[in-house]
Design an enzyme around this catalytic site. Structure first.
Site, mmCIF file in Angstrom:
data_model
loop_
_atom_site.group_PDB
_atom_site.id
_atom_site.type_symbol
_atom_site.label_atom_id
_atom_site.label_comp_id
_atom_site.label_asym_id
_atom_site.label_seq_id
_atom_site.Cartn_x
_atom_site.Cartn_y
_atom_site.Cartn_z
ATOM 1 C CE1 TYR A 106 36.191 40.781 60.679
ATOM 2 C CE2 TYR A 106 34.703 41.225 62.495
ATOM 3 C CZ TYR A 106 35.578 41.668 61.534
ATOM 4 O OH TYR A 106 35.836 43.012 61.423
ATOM 5 C CG ASP A 162 20.973 48.935 67.753
ATOM 6 O OD1 ASP A 162 20.667 50.018 67.237
ATOM 7 O OD2 ASP A 162 20.750 47.838 67.203
ATOM 8 C CB VAL A 196 4.712 43.636 71.700
ATOM 9 C CG1 VAL A 196 6.141 43.664 72.216
ATOM 10 C CG2 VAL A 196 4.480 44.758 70.715
ATOM 11 C CB SER A 213 18.434 45.408 62.120
ATOM 12 O OG SER A 213 19.580 46.036 61.630
ATOM 13 C CG HIS A 256 18.245 50.173 64.503
ATOM 14 N ND1 HIS A 256 19.150 49.259 64.999
ATOM 15 C CD2 HIS A 256 17.889 49.706 63.277
ATOM 16 C CE1 HIS A 256 19.338 48.293 64.119
ATOM 17 N NE2 HIS A 256 18.577 48.544 63.064
ATOM 18 C CG ASN A 291 19.256 44.800 55.986
ATOM 19 O OD1 ASN A 291 19.083 43.634 56.329
ATOM 20 N ND2 ASN A 291 19.071 45.803 56.806
#
Length: 828
Positions: free
Chosen positions: A218, A70, A118, A270, A100, A190
């Protein structure tokens, strides 16, 4: 009733019966149940996939390495940096605040935090972090290097939350990683359909259009394409679709860390991808002998059902030849099957772990064996009749061995039989074109320390199957030890002439000879027959100049390199135009935003003024410069602390400024230019009288990324308390079948909510009553028919449109009394 009294009374009358019902039958469709604190609600995504239940069993992904490719991570973020096994940049030095990558890594590795909700899926797994993206752009070459490096580091799962275009070398790289035993999890993208009228056209809404992005497209068994769901269990409106979509996971308002702190605003495929990668890690932690195909089969055989909803699409679209404006007409039902939108369903950590443990104990039936003819799949198994499942859906009760099902090209199926309380190991089938490429004719070969070069004859017989994009062909070179080296080739031959193809295979070796098998790869991810090739010499190559790239700030970057022996000058370029410049220094700095992004490249020359020949050169260094970093906000005060929001005053704030506000329990909001700097309450959250700290940062949006200021010092705010309504004398007439209460609404609130509860506390019926009429006079009474007998009544204050914040009262039992025709349910 005394209308001048400051005690406004509200009379509630309801007719009763004796039956019971569930809260699902509550009749106020606009009413949103109170979910308590935001921290409790923030857990919705991980609870949806049963992570909390798995962690209660002590299963946390220990012993598994998960690679996150990332934008890098913030090394100061709790719950991430302590889990780091390896870190490497495949692009220039990391810009500040890699949000990100930090968010995706946090969804995998974070410890549970009760104050924010979290929770990482596999907090005991080790992280291998490769930075292959800068801001919002990802470099295909860096991705390929990152995958190969992650495999060398021992990754068992690789999480890839990025899309991209077709790339032959990347295709070969992903296949080589799966073949080496790594589970690959990739986001579907997205680009899902959100139909709008002609003014805001999304042409992915056209009938028959596939929006699933690469590399998730793929067709590789062991590569898991991941889509996103929302809180209704339906496909999130943005989530891409296609036949390769394998599974879905929550992708709306996920809670994780970004470089500033906890945030509940991370979404997209993501966000869904690291959740699935984390579940794969949990599966491998309880059964490490599983291969990637078995892990995918287990995940798809243990899903929870997603809501079967498909977007409508346009029947046809056309573009005006003059204005170039697209228009679409006739919105129709989408003819793709539901599996294109939600795959096998929503991943379940608990179900997947339980099946993986069962397989590890050898307590299972033998898996069905699949043979494929076209799109027909014939399944055989030992023993008698059994219930046959595909992707955890029953397709035939008491099926007999030899059962044939019809599939669809590119789709993945996890078949499982169940008999007498036992289940089989699931069998994965990915329908592909079954014609593998033939072995090519090698007419020339060569090697250097970092690449193999192969030239083949014309591939005309295979060309329709081989091309991945723009004439680039994918291949693999298999070494004798089984390692696979990705290759990509192209043909410079003009159209109509026999096409000679030149392949390059990246390899790092100093060996004097290399032996292996060269195999072509078709667009269905199938390897062809191999041709043996031995490289017996190592060519001399120009040395590579290492360049150190350092981001000094968001708008300043420096490139440094060592002096090259024999070099009298250095030729470099850094502009998108490719223009060359000359220097005698061994460094180059750029300050100020230019046309971005761009590449830096430098060549050492043996003569002054960049004349003569090349002695050495660097690799290309992609970079991007943005606006200058804004100053840290200071001197912030609370401007308004009302019932629905907290507003702040930031000194010297300009109308064009943009902001982010972080609340200590994970609430995050973006403030657009010209808007008040305010963070509102979440729908129906319980914040009455609670204390939070807030941090505010300025955000500058550039074309290629965002620039954030340092966050402000914490601002501590205690939320105003919205009082619940007062109510008393709730009683029932057992002959009149009515219930009444004396209620004093809170006039700060917009409305009063009356809930009728059964003995379990579930809502039978609700009434929302405006506290004042349109003429601004207090409401005196309300009547409603009601056929179910309540056990108790709860009265709450609601304010905001829609219901943004409420204050619940405590339930009060309802008294039953005999009917007296002379007593009215009216109070003064």
């Amino acid at each position: 009733m005394n209308k001048k009294s400051s005690l406004v009374s509200l009379l509630v009358l309801a007719l009763m019966g004796s039956s019971a019902t569930s809260s699902a039958l509550a009749q106020d469709n606009q009413y949103l149940p109170e979910y308590g604190t935001l921290a409790e609600h923030n857990q919705w995504g991980t609870k949806e996939i049963d992570v909390d239940k798995v962690q209660e069993l002590g299963i946390r992904g220990a012993g598994v390495k998960v690679a996150v490719l990332d934008s890098g991570i913030s090394l100061s973020t709790p719950g991430i940096n302590t889990k780091l096994y390896a870190y490497k940049d495949f692009l220039p030095s990391q810009p500040p605040l890699p949000d990100h990558g930090t968010q995706t890594a946090g969804l995998i590795s974070s410890e549970f935090d009760i104050a924010t909700g979290v929770r990482g899926v596999a907090p005991d797994a080790q992280l291998i972090v490769g930075r292959v993206c800068y801001f919002s752009s990802c470099d295909t070459s860096a991705i390929r290097k990152g995958i190969l490096w992650a495999v060398e580091q021992g990754a068992q799962v690789i999480s890839m939350s990025f899309g991209g275009s077709k790339d032959a070398a990347l295709h070969a790289t992903v296949l080589s990683a799966v073949n080496s035993g790594v589970v690959m999890v990739a986001s579907a993208g997205n680009n899902g359909c959100q139909t709008k009228p002609n003014g805001g056209l999304n042409r992915f809404c056209k009938q028959g259009v596939i929006s699933e992005g690469y590399s998730a497209s793929y067709t590789i068994p062991g590569l898991i394409s991941t889509g996103a769901t929302d809180q209704t269990k339906a496909r999130a409106s943005f989530s891409s679709w296609g036949p390769n979509l394998d599974i879905v996971a929550p992708g709306v308002n996920n809670t994780t860390y970004d470089p500033v702190g906890p945030t509940n605003g991370f979404g997209g495929t993501s966000a869904a991808t690291p959740l699935v990668a984390g579940v794969a890690a949990l599966v491998l932690s309880v059964n490490p002998e599983l291969n990637p195909q078995q892990v995918q089969a287990i995940l798809q055989a243990t899903t929870k059902p997603a809501l079967a909803v498909k977007p409508k699409v346009w029947d046809f679209c056309q573009q005006d030849s003059v204005t170039k404006v697209w228009t679409c007409n006739n919105e129709v039902e989408n003819y793709f099957p539901q599996e294109y939108f939600t795959g096998a369903g929503i991943v379940s950590a608990l179900n997947a772990v339980n099946l993986a443990k069962q397989l590890g104990l050898q307590d299972f039936l033998a898996k069905p064996i699949a043979s494929v003819t076209g799109t027909d799949i014939s399944l055989t198994w030992t023993g008698g009749a059994a219930d046959l499942y595909s992707n955890n859906k029953l397709i035939q009760r008491s099926a007999t061995s030899g059962h044939t099902v019809s599939g669809e090209q590119y789709r993945s199926y996890s078949f499982q039989i169940r008999r007498d309380g036992k289940v089989s190991e699931p069998s994965l089938v990915v329908l592909q074109n079954l014609t593998a490429p033939q072995a090519p004719t090698v007419i020339e070969k060569g090697a250097s320390s970092n690449e193999l070069r192969i030239t083949t004859s014309d591939l005309a017989a295979e060309v329709d199957q081989l091309f991945m994009t723009s004439g680039t062909v994918a291949a693999l070179f298999e070494l004798q030890d089984g390692k696979q080296v990705p290759c990509s080739g192209y043909s410079p031959s003009p159209d109509g002439a026999p096409k000679i193809y030149y392949f390059k295979c990246d390899i790092e070796t100093q060996a004097s000879s290399v032996t292996g098998s060269f195999r072509l790869l078709n667009k269905y991810s199938q390897l062809g027959l191999g041709v043996p090739v031995t490289f017996s010499r190592v060519d001399a190559v120009d040395p590579t100049m290492p360049v150190t790239t350092t981001y000094i700030s968001s708008d300043q970057i420096s490139f440094d390199w060592d002096e090259v022996p024999g070099a009298l000058s250095y030729e470099y370029r850094y502009l998108p135009t490719g223009e060359f410049f000359c220097t005698t220094d061994t460094f180059f700095s750029i300050t100020g935003k230019g046309t971005q992004p761009s590449l830096f490249y430098v060549v050492a020359k043996n003569e002054a003024n960049c004349g003569g020949y090349k002695i050495a050169d660097s690799e290309y260094q992609p970079y991007v410069l943005l606006s200058a970093t804004p100053p840290k906000p200071t001197g912030i005060t609370v401007k308004n602390n009302d019932i629905l929001s907290v507003e702040f005053d930031v000194p010297n704030a300009q109308p064009t400024d943009q902001w982010r506000i972080y609340r200590s329990d994970g609430a995050v909001t973006r403030i657009a230019a010209g808007q008040r700097i305010v963070l509102g309450m979440q729908p129906n959250e319980d914040v009455n009288g609670k204390t939070f700290s807030y941090r505010i940062m300025q955000v500058v949006n550039d074309t290629w990324g965002e620039v954030w200021s340092e966050p402000s010092d914490p601002i501590v705010v205690t939320i105003r308390d919205l009082a619940a309504p007062e109510y008393s004398d709730c009683s029932i007439s057992n002959q009149k079948s009515s219930v009444g209460c004396t209620i004093k609404p809170n006039q700060e609130a917009d409305s009063t909510l009356v809930e009728y509860l059964d003995m379990n506390g579930d809502v039978l019926f609700t009434q929302r009553v405006k506290n004042r009429t349109e003429s601004n006079t207090p409401l005196e009474n309300v009547q409603s028919t009601f056929k179910y007998a309540p056990h108790s009544i709860r009265v709450s204050a609601i304010t905001g449109l829609p219901h943004q914040w409420m204050r619940r009262g405590s339930p009060k039992s309802v008294k039953v009394r005999s009917y007296n025709p002379n007593v009215l349910f009216v109070t003064n």
